[in-house]
Scaffold this motif. Sequence first.
Motif, mmCIF file in Angstrom:
data_model
loop_
_atom_site.group_PDB
_atom_site.id
_atom_site.type_symbol
_atom_site.label_atom_id
_atom_site.label_comp_id
_atom_site.label_asym_id
_atom_site.label_seq_id
_atom_site.Cartn_x
_atom_site.Cartn_y
_atom_site.Cartn_z
ATOM 1 N N LEU A 70 0.816 -1.214 0.000
ATOM 2 C CA LEU A 70 0.000 0.000 0.000
ATOM 3 C C LEU A 70 0.850 1.265 0.000
ATOM 4 C CD1 LEU A 70 -2.764 -1.088 2.557
ATOM 5 C CD2 LEU A 70 -2.983 -0.883 0.069
ATOM 6 N N SER A 71 2.113 1.161 0.436
ATOM 7 C CA SER A 71 3.001 2.323 0.452
ATOM 8 C C SER A 71 3.597 2.627 -0.913
ATOM 9 C CB SER A 71 4.138 2.101 1.455
ATOM 10 O OG SER A 71 3.650 1.897 2.755
ATOM 11 N N LEU A 72 3.689 1.627 -1.761
ATOM 12 C CA LEU A 72 4.378 1.801 -3.046
ATOM 13 C C LEU A 72 3.765 2.891 -3.930
ATOM 14 C CD1 LEU A 72 5.368 -1.843 -4.089
ATOM 15 C CD2 LEU A 72 6.886 0.079 -3.583
ATOM 16 N N PRO A 73 2.421 2.991 -4.043
ATOM 17 C CA PRO A 73 1.868 4.068 -4.899
ATOM 18 C C PRO A 73 2.210 5.470 -4.412
ATOM 19 C CG PRO A 73 0.208 2.381 -4.454
ATOM 20 C CD PRO A 73 1.370 2.096 -3.547
ATOM 21 N N LEU A 74 2.586 5.620 -3.151
ATOM 22 C CA LEU A 74 2.916 6.938 -2.598
ATOM 23 C C LEU A 74 4.381 7.308 -2.802
ATOM 24 C CD1 LEU A 74 1.006 6.563 0.810
ATOM 25 C CD2 LEU A 74 0.147 7.517 -1.348
ATOM 26 N N MET A 75 5.150 6.405 -3.383
ATOM 27 C CA MET A 75 6.591 6.604 -3.531
ATOM 28 C C MET A 75 6.958 6.844 -4.990
ATOM 29 S SD MET A 75 7.992 3.656 -0.929
ATOM 30 C CE MET A 75 7.473 3.655 0.791
ATOM 31 N N PRO A 76 8.194 7.303 -5.232
ATOM 32 C CA PRO A 76 8.648 7.463 -6.616
ATOM 33 C C PRO A 76 8.592 6.133 -7.368
ATOM 34 C CG PRO A 76 10.154 8.529 -5.081
ATOM 35 C CD PRO A 76 9.192 7.738 -4.248
ATOM 36 N N PRO A 77 8.515 6.196 -8.690
ATOM 37 C CA PRO A 77 8.440 4.960 -9.483
ATOM 38 C C PRO A 77 9.650 4.057 -9.226
ATOM 39 C CG PRO A 77 7.974 6.885 -10.835
ATOM 40 C CD PRO A 77 8.468 7.400 -9.527
ATOM 41 N N LEU A 78 9.432 2.766 -9.403
ATOM 42 C CA LEU A 78 10.517 1.807 -9.238
ATOM 43 C C LEU A 78 11.594 2.042 -10.288
ATOM 44 C CD1 LEU A 78 8.470 -1.489 -8.644
ATOM 45 C CD2 LEU A 78 9.617 -0.090 -6.923
ATOM 46 N N ASP A 79 12.825 1.798 -9.897
ATOM 47 C CA ASP A 79 13.958 1.936 -10.808
ATOM 48 C C ASP A 79 14.632 0.578 -10.944
ATOM 49 O OD1 ASP A 79 16.031 2.823 -12.374
ATOM 50 O OD2 ASP A 79 17.171 3.690 -10.708
ATOM 51 N N VAL A 80 14.017 -0.267 -11.779
ATOM 52 C CA VAL A 80 14.498 -1.641 -11.944
ATOM 53 C C VAL A 80 14.614 -1.945 -13.434
ATOM 54 C CG1 VAL A 80 14.139 -4.066 -11.365
ATOM 55 C CG2 VAL A 80 13.254 -2.282 -9.830
ATOM 56 N N ALA A 81 15.781 -2.393 -13.859
ATOM 57 C CA ALA A 81 15.971 -2.789 -15.258
ATOM 58 C C ALA A 81 15.160 -4.041 -15.551
ATOM 59 C CB ALA A 81 17.454 -3.031 -15.539
ATOM 60 N N SER A 82 14.638 -4.126 -16.766
ATOM 61 C CA SER A 82 13.798 -5.274 -17.132
ATOM 62 C C SER A 82 14.562 -6.589 -17.011
ATOM 63 C CB SER A 82 13.278 -5.096 -18.564
ATOM 64 O OG SER A 82 14.358 -4.949 -19.479
ATOM 65 N N THR A 83 15.850 -6.565 -17.262
ATOM 66 C CA THR A 83 16.652 -7.789 -17.182
ATOM 67 C C THR A 83 16.921 -8.219 -15.735
ATOM 68 O OG1 THR A 83 18.663 -6.444 -17.342
ATOM 69 C CG2 THR A 83 17.788 -7.374 -19.389
ATOM 70 N N SER A 84 16.610 -7.343 -14.774
ATOM 71 C CA SER A 84 16.910 -7.656 -13.373
ATOM 72 C C SER A 84 15.767 -8.369 -12.658
ATOM 73 C CB SER A 84 17.240 -6.364 -12.607
ATOM 74 O OG SER A 84 18.402 -5.745 -13.121
ATOM 75 N N TRP A 85 14.572 -8.350 -13.268
ATOM 76 C CA TRP A 85 13.432 -8.915 -12.556
ATOM 77 C C TRP A 85 13.583 -10.412 -12.293
ATOM 78 C CZ3 TRP A 85 10.190 -6.473 -9.687
ATOM 79 C CH2 TRP A 85 9.851 -5.150 -9.966
ATOM 80 N N GLN A 86 14.106 -11.131 -13.257
ATOM 81 C CA GLN A 86 14.226 -12.585 -13.072
ATOM 82 C C GLN A 86 15.161 -12.939 -11.904
ATOM 83 O OE1 GLN A 86 16.922 -14.871 -13.804
ATOM 84 N NE2 GLN A 86 15.640 -16.614 -13.149
ATOM 85 N N PRO A 87 16.380 -12.383 -11.831
ATOM 86 C CA PRO A 87 17.215 -12.703 -10.670
ATOM 87 C C PRO A 87 16.653 -12.144 -9.362
ATOM 88 C CG PRO A 87 18.291 -11.063 -12.070
ATOM 89 C CD PRO A 87 17.127 -11.596 -12.836
ATOM 90 N N ILE A 88 15.964 -10.996 -9.419
ATOM 91 C CA ILE A 88 15.381 -10.442 -8.197
ATOM 92 C C ILE A 88 14.331 -11.389 -7.634
ATOM 93 C CG2 ILE A 88 13.852 -8.627 -7.312
ATOM 94 C CD1 ILE A 88 15.325 -6.660 -9.126
ATOM 95 N N LEU A 89 13.407 -11.844 -8.490
ATOM 96 C CA LEU A 89 12.316 -12.699 -8.019
ATOM 97 C C LEU A 89 12.819 -14.070 -7.571
ATOM 98 C CD1 LEU A 89 9.555 -11.803 -10.648
ATOM 99 C CD2 LEU A 89 9.733 -11.028 -8.279
ATOM 100 N N SER A 90 13.745 -14.645 -8.333
ATOM 101 C CA SER A 90 14.258 -15.976 -7.960
ATOM 102 C C SER A 90 15.069 -15.903 -6.672
ATOM 103 C CB SER A 90 15.096 -16.557 -9.096
ATOM 104 O OG SER A 90 16.195 -15.706 -9.413
ATOM 105 N N THR A 91 15.866 -14.854 -6.515
ATOM 106 C CA THR A 91 16.661 -14.713 -5.294
ATOM 107 C C THR A 91 15.772 -14.388 -4.099
ATOM 108 O OG1 THR A 91 18.492 -13.873 -6.658
ATOM 109 C CG2 THR A 91 18.665 -13.580 -4.277
ATOM 110 N N THR A 92 14.714 -13.613 -4.325
ATOM 111 C CA THR A 92 13.775 -13.311 -3.242
ATOM 112 C C THR A 92 13.080 -14.581 -2.767
ATOM 113 O OG1 THR A 92 13.387 -11.090 -4.130
ATOM 114 C CG2 THR A 92 11.767 -11.946 -2.582
ATOM 115 N N LEU A 93 12.662 -15.417 -3.709
ATOM 116 C CA LEU A 93 12.034 -16.691 -3.336
ATOM 117 C C LEU A 93 13.006 -17.560 -2.549
ATOM 118 C CD1 LEU A 93 9.745 -18.755 -3.465
ATOM 119 C CD2 LEU A 93 10.614 -19.468 -5.719
ATOM 120 N N PHE A 94 14.255 -17.606 -2.995
ATOM 121 C CA PHE A 94 15.271 -18.397 -2.297
ATOM 122 C C PHE A 94 15.491 -17.868 -0.885
ATOM 123 C CE2 PHE A 94 19.906 -19.222 -1.520
ATOM 124 C CZ PHE A 94 19.787 -20.596 -1.345
ATOM 125 N N SER A 95 15.564 -16.533 -0.754
ATOM 126 C CA SER A 95 15.766 -15.919 0.552
ATOM 127 C C SER A 95 14.584 -16.198 1.478
ATOM 128 C CB SER A 95 15.960 -14.410 0.396
ATOM 129 O OG SER A 95 16.047 -13.771 1.636
#
Length: 348
Positions: free
Chosen positions: A239-264
């Motif tokens: 719910l806080s995300l819409p109140l913040m500046p836009p995300l700054d994430v490269a399209s190629t980074s989403w796959q390692p971010i999500l897989s590493t987050t799941l692992f963590s």
Amino acid sequence: MSRSPTPPKTTSSKILLGIVLVLLSAIGLATQNVISRLFFVPSVLFGAIEMGGWLSPQLSNIVMLLAVRMALMAILLASAAPLLYRNTFVAIRQLFQDRKQLGAVVGSGFCLFFGLTSLYFSLSQIAAGIAIATFFIYPAITLLLAWCCLQQRPRAYQLSLMPVIFFGVVLTTLGAATSPSQTSSPTLGILSGLLAGLSFGVYGIFAEIALQQSQSRSALHPVPFSLVTFIVVSSAASLSLPLMPPLDVASTSWQPILSTTLFSALITVIAYVLNNFGIRLIGASLTALISASAPALTALFAWLTLQELLQLQQIVGIAFVTVGVAALREKQFNKPPKSSKLRVESSL
């Protein structure tokens, strides 16, 4: 007729198994601390594998990571809940009938949200071992807040351990605060670690209120408490995300971010489960003692995997924090239990 020999006692083997389970839990939590730093800092794992640096340490990126990770942890813990505590969902339904207890759980969730946000920023700015050692001031803060808010006066030996912990934090942060860096702000990292410790200190007070037994209700089990808290944190972050500046994430980074987050998230929930089984075998006192090794283990793993080197006074400072927190927790859990109180320790 002579008796057959009695079977060997299994007490020692159960204690050994409990120690192994809790130690594996502490190792898992130290590992996820290192992984959390990896999201923000490009590193060479074991000196050979280039990895990490997928996110810039801006607030919206940190909150997004927290929302995803806590949602995954809630799903994983809900799946494991029948194994840990079969009445988990019954307890959650009953929770909504007690406003005071529900308010304490929600308060715990918001404190956890602020604490983890600050901790992630701290991990993005300073070495993992220093960030966790700074953050681990929270057991001392919880003790002082319990004195002020719950009239739980600390004993003399508890107060005597405070200077040990604070001195360790000072030693740990001296080198980091004076180390120049072009890509990070060590001072902000240290302040964020201290803010995370303060937030977790307040979290401990809310958790104790939520988990304590009263005349009108039974004590809330830690499993449903943790599950609701994870959901509150994930919801608050989303719910806080819409109140913040836009995300700054490269399209190629989403796959390692999500897989590493799941692992963590998976490592954290497994560590939580192992800690629960371990505490049944060896008790809260020895469990808390082993769990206090988190700063030292985090510094060791960061050195092994990320080649993060610490100065001598920082190593000594981490040792002071580890020993001080271990002694504080061991003495705290070794006191005669009070029927109306049930303490909780964070497994994040």
